[in-house]
Design a protein around this motif. Structure first.
Motif, PDB file in Angstrom:
ATOM      1  N   MET A   1       0.855  -1.193   0.000  1.00 43.42           N
ATOM      2  CA  MET A   1       0.000   0.000   0.000  1.00 43.42           C
ATOM      3  C   MET A   1       0.889   1.242   0.000  1.00 43.42           C
ATOM      4  N   THR A   2       0.830   1.985  -1.094  1.00 42.14           N
ATOM      5  CA  THR A   2       1.620   3.208  -1.208  1.00 42.14           C
ATOM      6  C   THR A   2       0.945   4.339  -0.431  1.00 42.14           C
ATOM      7  N   PRO A   3       1.681   5.417  -0.117  1.00 42.57           N
ATOM      8  CA  PRO A   3       1.050   6.567   0.568  1.00 42.57           C
ATOM      9  C   PRO A   3      -0.148   7.114  -0.199  1.00 42.57           C
ATOM     10  N   GLY A   4      -0.063   7.108  -1.547  1.00 39.47           N
ATOM     11  CA  GLY A   4      -1.175   7.586  -2.368  1.00 39.47           C
ATOM     12  C   GLY A   4      -2.418   6.724  -2.215  1.00 39.47           C
ATOM     13  N   LEU A   6      -3.132   4.793   0.385  1.00 37.23           N
ATOM     14  CA  LEU A   6      -3.643   4.977   1.749  1.00 37.23           C
ATOM     15  C   LEU A   6      -4.485   6.245   1.849  1.00 37.23           C
ATOM     16  N   LYS A   7      -4.027   7.317   1.182  1.00 40.33           N
ATOM     17  CA  LYS A   7      -4.771   8.582   1.169  1.00 40.33           C
ATOM     18  C   LYS A   7      -6.104   8.398   0.454  1.00 40.33           C
ATOM     19  N   SER A   8      -6.073   7.692  -0.678  1.00 42.96           N
ATOM     20  CA  SER A   8      -7.303   7.429  -1.434  1.00 42.96           C
ATOM     21  C   SER A   8      -8.276   6.576  -0.629  1.00 42.96           C
ATOM     22  N   CYS A   9      -7.740   5.638   0.152  1.00 47.05           N
ATOM     23  CA  CYS A   9      -8.575   4.772   1.002  1.00 47.05           C
ATOM     24  C   CYS A   9      -9.331   5.600   2.043  1.00 47.05           C
ATOM     25  N   ILE A  11     -10.088   8.809   1.722  1.00 51.13           N
ATOM     26  CA  ILE A  11     -11.091   9.594   0.991  1.00 51.13           C
ATOM     27  C   ILE A  11     -12.325   8.733   0.713  1.00 51.13           C
ATOM     28  N   LYS A  12     -12.093   7.477   0.302  1.00 52.51           N
ATOM     29  CA  LYS A  12     -13.205   6.547   0.033  1.00 52.51           C
ATOM     30  C   LYS A  12     -14.067   6.341   1.273  1.00 52.51           C
ATOM     31  N   ASP A  13     -13.407   6.157   2.435  1.00 52.60           N
ATOM     32  CA  ASP A  13     -14.139   5.971   3.694  1.00 52.60           C
ATOM     33  C   ASP A  13     -14.980   7.199   4.044  1.00 52.60           C
ATOM     34  N   LYS A  14     -14.419   8.394   3.790  1.00 50.23           N
ATOM     35  CA  LYS A  14     -15.154   9.642   4.076  1.00 50.23           C
ATOM     36  C   LYS A  14     -16.359   9.790   3.150  1.00 50.23           C
ATOM     37  N   MET A  15     -16.176   9.406   1.885  1.00 50.21           N
ATOM     38  CA  MET A  15     -17.283   9.475   0.924  1.00 50.21           C
ATOM     39  C   MET A  15     -18.388   8.492   1.289  1.00 50.21           C
ATOM     40  N   TYR A  16     -17.986   7.317   1.789  1.00 53.82           N
ATOM     41  CA  TYR A  16     -18.984   6.328   2.231  1.00 53.82           C
ATOM     42  C   TYR A  16     -19.760   6.853   3.436  1.00 53.82           C
ATOM     43  N   LEU A  17     -19.033   7.452   4.372  1.00 55.98           N
ATOM     44  CA  LEU A  17     -19.666   8.019   5.569  1.00 55.98           C
ATOM     45  C   LEU A  17     -20.643   9.146   5.181  1.00 55.98           C
ATOM     46  N   LYS A  18     -20.231   9.957   4.199  1.00 56.79           N
ATOM     47  CA  LYS A  18     -21.083  11.047   3.724  1.00 56.79           C
ATOM     48  C   LYS A  18     -22.360  10.493   3.096  1.00 56.79           C
ATOM     49  N   TYR A  19     -22.206   9.411   2.317  1.00 54.66           N
ATOM     50  CA  TYR A  19     -23.372   8.781   1.684  1.00 54.66           C
ATOM     51  C   TYR A  19     -24.322   8.187   2.733  1.00 54.66           C
ATOM     52  N   LYS A  20     -23.759   7.566   3.798  1.00 52.38           N
ATOM     53  CA  LYS A  20     -24.599   6.961   4.841  1.00 52.38           C
ATOM     54  C   LYS A  20     -25.377   8.031   5.612  1.00 52.38           C
ATOM     55  N   PHE A  34     -15.865   6.488  -7.247  1.00 53.13           N
ATOM     56  CA  PHE A  34     -14.537   6.574  -6.623  1.00 53.13           C
ATOM     57  C   PHE A  34     -14.080   5.208  -6.115  1.00 53.13           C
ATOM     58  N   ARG A  35     -15.024   4.433  -5.503  1.00 53.19           N
ATOM     59  CA  ARG A  35     -14.686   3.095  -4.978  1.00 53.19           C
ATOM     60  C   ARG A  35     -14.186   2.175  -6.088  1.00 53.19           C
ATOM     61  N   ASN A  36     -14.882   2.172  -7.229  1.00 52.07           N
ATOM     62  CA  ASN A  36     -14.493   1.303  -8.337  1.00 52.07           C
ATOM     63  C   ASN A  36     -13.138   1.706  -8.926  1.00 52.07           C
ATOM     64  N   MET A  37     -12.913   3.019  -9.005  1.00 56.65           N
ATOM     65  CA  MET A  37     -11.634   3.515  -9.513  1.00 56.65           C
ATOM     66  C   MET A  37     -10.496   3.127  -8.563  1.00 56.65           C
ATOM     67  N   PHE A  38     -10.763   3.262  -7.255  1.00 54.10           N
ATOM     68  CA  PHE A  38      -9.762   2.901  -6.239  1.00 54.10           C
ATOM     69  C   PHE A  38      -9.431   1.411  -6.305  1.00 54.10           C
ATOM     70  N   LYS A  39     -10.478   0.584  -6.448  1.00 52.94           N
ATOM     71  CA  LYS A  39     -10.283  -0.865  -6.516  1.00 52.94           C
ATOM     72  C   LYS A  39      -9.432  -1.255  -7.729  1.00 52.94           C
ATOM     73  N   LYS A  40      -9.710  -0.616  -8.862  1.00 52.35           N
ATOM     74  CA  LYS A  40      -8.956  -0.906 -10.087  1.00 52.35           C
ATOM     75  C   LYS A  40      -7.482  -0.530  -9.936  1.00 52.35           C
ATOM     76  N   ILE A  41      -7.226   0.663  -9.357  1.00 52.88           N
ATOM     77  CA  ILE A  41      -5.845   1.124  -9.156  1.00 52.88           C
ATOM     78  C   ILE A  41      -5.121   0.230  -8.155  1.00 52.88           C
ATOM     79  N   LYS A  42      -5.838  -0.209  -7.106  1.00 51.21           N
ATOM     80  CA  LYS A  42      -5.235  -1.067  -6.079  1.00 51.21           C
ATOM     81  C   LYS A  42      -4.828  -2.424  -6.660  1.00 51.21           C
ATOM     82  N   ILE A  43      -5.671  -2.987  -7.522  1.00 56.11           N
ATOM     83  CA  ILE A  43      -5.352  -4.276  -8.161  1.00 56.11           C
ATOM     84  C   ILE A  43      -4.111  -4.142  -9.041  1.00 56.11           C
TER      85      ILE A  43
END
Length: 476
Positions: A1-4, A6-9, A11-20, A34-43
């Motif tokens: 997990m790169t610093p980038g 981890l930062k994106s992760c 952001i994803k958690d904050k966006m999920y919290l905002k949606y909830k 954003f979640r799908n883009m993050f998942k693709k980059i992580k893979i």
């Protein structure tokens, strides 16, 4: 997990919290995008990481396999236990399951030992003259404590003391002085702090039905400072053992300068030598049930005294073995502590070395059979030009081995033991009347068997091993 990443992760958690908090269609759409883009980059990042690891270690097969295992282990999922079946009843409460597993793990060694038939002989009957030398515990120093801590394998698993090994390692310099004083005091008095004799067990599923307790293997984690003390005394004991050459030369387990490769080469040389001399060779692969758990403390202490461990030092080992407690952690819940009455401590630095001393005189039970040992893996070999004569010799000598196991209270599992008749592929043989037995029961005659992760076959062609490994690699 790169610093980038981890930062994106985050952001994803904050966006999920905002949606909830505000479940609008716009918040949902932006989160999913954003979640799908993050998942693709992580893979892609994971793929790139492992590609670089394989390139880095392409000349080192050991490290290459370490990378493969880390990849596979990361896909296993969690080790939680849904339920256990006890007396046809299903138990699913984590606290109750932890208690049941602790009762099973803590008593299994004694239960097996109680089933071993009584023997008339004594362990000393198989031992030669007592060692004249004496083992002394040289005091430790703060620098040695620091070196032991820094040389330990990376781990974040906490024992019953709750100390994270990584934090223990990082704070070892200011604490090394007091730790060395405590250890030296233990060496001088032969007493060990009770808190250092506790263990925390994590049950790991092996195979079969997940509801059966016997299908789980206990992984023990000991107190952090207890492991440092064990490392200090085991290094001293190894030097003493090597200096006066106590251990059986063909014992290949848990010894520096010895390995599974050397054990396999020695076995191959024994068999090929017999084949070259136009002889038949029989290899018997004995299975010991929970060998480390059934070690009798009184017998072990008598053997330690025989090998020159006397006085306060022997008192230290007696104190180390007795009064040990363990608890089981199941799905985050801890059981109460239970007393361990036999066996060498699991997960310890000292346990394997004590077991080697315990089983060291086994080869003295027969002057004819050749034994190749790898810790508790016991393999017996004998050769002769006549198959019938070979059968008679082995059956007679095996009685002596069985008697040794009974006297030393180790449980021999005849049902899982087997034998192979080795010979050249073109050599005629009629082995239909060849029966080798233990406890009056005939052992299984097989054409190949697994020993130290290698499949050995009756003609040493390695065809079975190659086939199995090829299938395993294809699946991976």
């Amino acid at each position: 997990m790169t610093p980038g990443l981890l930062k994106s992760c985050k952001i994803k958690d904050k966006m999920y919290l905002k949606y909830k908090k505000a479940p609008t269609e716009a918040n949902r759409a932006s989160y999913i995008l954003f979640r799908n883009m993050f998942k693709k980059i992580k893979i892609l990042a994971e793929k790139s990481y492992y590609e670089n690891e394989f390139i880095k270690y392409n000349q080192d097969i050991r490290k290459t396999w370490r990378v493969i295992k880390s990849l596979m282990n990361g896909q296993r999922g969690d080790d939680s236990i849904d339920c256990l079946r006890v007396d046809s009843k299903i138990k699913s409460d984590p606290k109750e399951m932890a208690h049941l597993l602790n009762g099973y793990f803590s008593c299994i060694g004694q239960s097996l030992a109680n089933k071993i038939p009584h023997a008339t002989g004594k362990p000393e009957d198989y031992m030669s003259s007592p060692v004249c030398n004496s083992f002394a515990l040289i005091p430790t120093s703060p620098q040695e404590i620091i070196d032991i801590a820094r040389g330990a394998k990376y781990s974040r698993s906490t024992g019953p003391d709750g100390i994270d090994p990584l934090i223990g390692k990082r704070t070892i310099i200011p604490t090394s002085g007091i730790i060395s004083e405590i250890i030296n005091s233990s060496f001088e008095t032969g007493q060990i702090p009770p808190e250092l004799k506790k263990g925390k067990i994590t049950p790991i599923f092996k195979q079969g039905d997940r509801e059966i307790m016997s299908n789980y293997r206990p992984i023990s984690i000991l107190p952090y400072f207890g492991k440092i003390m064990e490392k200090a005394i085991s290094s001293r004991l190894k030097i003493y053992i090597d200096k006066i050459a106590i251990l059986y030369p063909q014992q290949f387990g848990f010894r520096s300068g010895h390995s599974a490769d050397l054990a396999l080469v020695t076995i191959q040389e024994l068999i090929t030598k017999a084949i070259d001399m136009n002889k038949f060779s029989v290899g018997i692969f004995l299975d010991l049930a929970k060998a480390f758990d059934t070690v009798d403390h009184k017998i072990l202490l008598r053997k330690l005294s025989f090998y020159g461990i006397r006085g306060v030092t022997l008192l230290w080992f007696e104190n180390y073995l007795t009064g040990r407690l363990q608890q089981v952690q199941c799905n985050g819940e801890l059981s109460s502590f239970k007393l361990i009455t036999c066996g060498v401590p699991q997960g310890s630095n000292l346990g394997p070395l004590l077991f080697l001393l315990y089983i060291n005189d086994l080869p003295n039970s027969s002057k004819i059979l050749k034994l190749i040992l790898f810790a508790d893996d016991t393999n017996v070999f004998c050769s002769h030009s006549s198959l019938l004569e070979l059968k008679n010799i082995i059956n007679l000598e095996l009685k002596n081995l069985v008697e040794w196991f009974r006297i030393n209270k180790l449980s021999l599992n005849a049902a899982k033991s087997c034998y192979i008749i080795f010979s050249a592929p073109n050599k005629n043989r009629d082995d239909s009347d060849i029966n080798i037995n233990i406890h009056g029961n005939n052992m299984d005659k097989v054409i190949s068997t697994k020993f130290l992760e290698i499949y050995i076959d009756q003609h040493l062609t390695w065809a079975e091993h190659i086939k199995i490994i090829s299938n395993k690699i294809a699946k991976i």
